[in-house]
Design an enzyme around this catalytic site. Structure first.
Site, PDB file in Angstrom:
ATOM      1  N   HIS A   1      -6.049  -0.009  -0.791  1.00 50.47           N
ATOM      2  CA  HIS A   1      -6.713  -1.148  -0.240  1.00 50.47           C
ATOM      3  C   HIS A   1      -7.722  -1.883  -0.952  1.00 50.47           C
ATOM      4  O   HIS A   1      -8.778  -2.093  -0.408  1.00 50.47           O
ATOM      5  CB  HIS A   1      -6.947  -1.117   1.260  1.00 50.47           C
ATOM      6  CG  HIS A   1      -5.668  -0.522   2.068  1.00 50.47           C
ATOM      7  ND1 HIS A   1      -5.287   0.870   2.213  1.00 50.47           N
ATOM      8  CD2 HIS A   1      -4.593  -1.201   2.512  1.00 50.47           C
ATOM      9  CE1 HIS A   1      -4.385   0.869   2.847  1.00 50.47           C
ATOM     10  NE2 HIS A   1      -3.974  -0.315   3.211  1.00 50.47           N
TER      11      HIS A   1
ATOM     12  N   ASP B   1      -7.353   5.699  -1.587  1.00 49.21           N
ATOM     13  CA  ASP B   1      -7.095   4.396  -0.675  1.00 49.21           C
ATOM     14  C   ASP B   1      -6.531   3.338  -1.724  1.00 49.21           C
ATOM     15  O   ASP B   1      -7.502   3.021  -2.494  1.00 49.21           O
ATOM     16  CB  ASP B   1      -8.334   3.983   0.050  1.00 49.21           C
ATOM     17  CG  ASP B   1      -8.299   2.894   1.091  1.00 49.21           C
ATOM     18  OD1 ASP B   1      -6.919   2.262   1.089  1.00 49.21           O
ATOM     19  OD2 ASP B   1      -9.083   2.408   1.891  1.00 49.21           O
TER      20      ASP B   1
ATOM     21  N   CYS C   1       0.878  -1.272  -0.094  1.00 46.53           N
ATOM     22  CA  CYS C   1      -0.039   0.090   0.054  1.00 46.53           C
ATOM     23  C   CYS C   1       0.752   1.094  -0.092  1.00 46.53           C
ATOM     24  O   CYS C   1       0.518   2.215  -0.739  1.00 46.53           O
ATOM     25  CB  CYS C   1      -1.072   0.150   1.110  1.00 46.53           C
ATOM     26  SG  CYS C   1      -0.456  -0.177   2.738  1.00 46.53           S
TER      27      CYS C   1
END
Length: 337
Positions: free
Chosen positions: A279, A277, A75
């Site tokens: 993820h 993000d 990430c």
């Protein structure tokens, strides 16, 4: 089994705030101010136009025998890619360039996107970043912090002739102006030559050419400043200054998040940070034969994520892009103010 758990992960965070509230407060995104009540669609277009890099699966194994997905560990690398991609868009297309779904994009855009595809021959791929991280003491598949990602990008930029970026990572919270000027001027100028620019005339390429015939000019600067804004939690004393950085026209946002959970912060509204993000796990995408990339999965088209600033881990890295020397001089005066 660990990987498959990550593969199906959909991030539902306790501090995930969905819709923007009705408010008169301005929203700042990478140096641009938006007003929610007046023009929310323009704000959402600005956010979805940023290149969004997420976990991917089914790419060729890193190093030939390594992982073929970065789910669960990549990430911060993806966030570093997003910050760098924003710098390259500012460099080639300008901060005000807008991406629109199904609209034909300029060749430079596809070329920027190809720099980040998950292939070992792409200059800023997950393969290149993970392998360059070995030299920074990180084994492949290990989680990176903001400073490590900054060092890896600095090294990879040395091999990237097309974008020709100077990457400066500040040490000990200090930006040495003289070092940056030396690094960005090519060929390096002596201090007397730097002041006698009357000997230079503008060439057709927009570079300065002196009488000896070689080209001189300013290399676009990617400035990354790793900071620690507290011990275990962000110290409230830093909040206003941190928010101020997102207002600067040179802003590339910030890398950070929570322990082992990295986000790319692109702006703020009140005391909430707006972020992209990484993820989400998507399948590997390659370029087409004509060099274009099917880019639908590289733009986040849902409402952006927000979190309260006080929930931020104190370890962050700020990013700034200065295309010309005057942008850097302006940045220096803003920071000193």
């Amino acid at each position: 089994s660990v990987l498959s758990r990550y593969e199906n992960q959909i991030t539902i965070l306790s501090d995930y705030l969905e819709e923007f509230p009705e408010t008169d407060e301005p929203v700042w995104i990478l140096g641009r101010q938006h007003h929610l009540k007046a023009d929310k669609s323009k704000l959402l277009l600005d956010i979805s136009g940023r290149l969004w890099f997420t976990y991917r699966r089914k790419f060729s194994p890193i190093g030939g025998t390594g992982p073929s997905s970065d789910a669960g560990w990549g990430c911060m690398l993806r966030c570093g890619q997003m910050m760098l991609a924003q710098a390259l868009i500012c460099r080639h297309l300008g901060r005000d360039w807008q991406w629109e779904k199904h609209k034909k994009q300029p060749e430079e855009y596809h070329r920027i996107l190809r720099c980040f595809l998950d292939r070992k021959d792409c200059c800023y791929s997950i393969h290149q970043m993970a392998q360059m991280g070995v030299g920074e003491g990180k084994s492949i598949g290990e989680w990176f912090g903001p400073n490590t990602v900054a060092q890896v990008l600095k090294k990879l930029a040395l091999f990237d002739e097309w974008n020709s970026l100077a990457v400066y990572v500040s040490m000990d919270n200090t930006v040495v102006i003289e070092d940056i000027k030396k690094m960005c001027w090519f060929p390096p100028q002596s201090s007397s030559a730097a002041h006698s620019s009357t000997h230079l005339h503008r060439s057709a390429l927009g570079r300065n050419k002196n009488t000896a015939g070689f080209c001189a000019g300013w290399k676009p600067l990617l400035l990354i400043i790793p900071l620690r804004l507290g011990i275990n939690h962000i110290n409230p004393v830093y909040i206003d200054a941190f928010k101020e950085c997102f207002k600067m026209p040179q802003s590339l946002g910030a890398l950070g998040g929570k322990p082992n959970n990295a986000y790319y912060f692109i702006g703020f509204l009140g005391n909430e940070l707006i972020y992209l993000d990484p993820h989400t796990t998507q399948s590997f995408v390659d370029s087409e034969e004509n060099g274009t990339v099917d880019d639908q999965s590289f733009h986040c088209q849902q409402a952006p994520h927000r979190m309260k600033i006080m929930n931020l881990d104190p370890s962050v890295a700020l990013g700034f892009f200065c295309k010309e020397e005057c942008d850097f001089d302006n940045w220096c005066s803003l920071v000193q103010k």
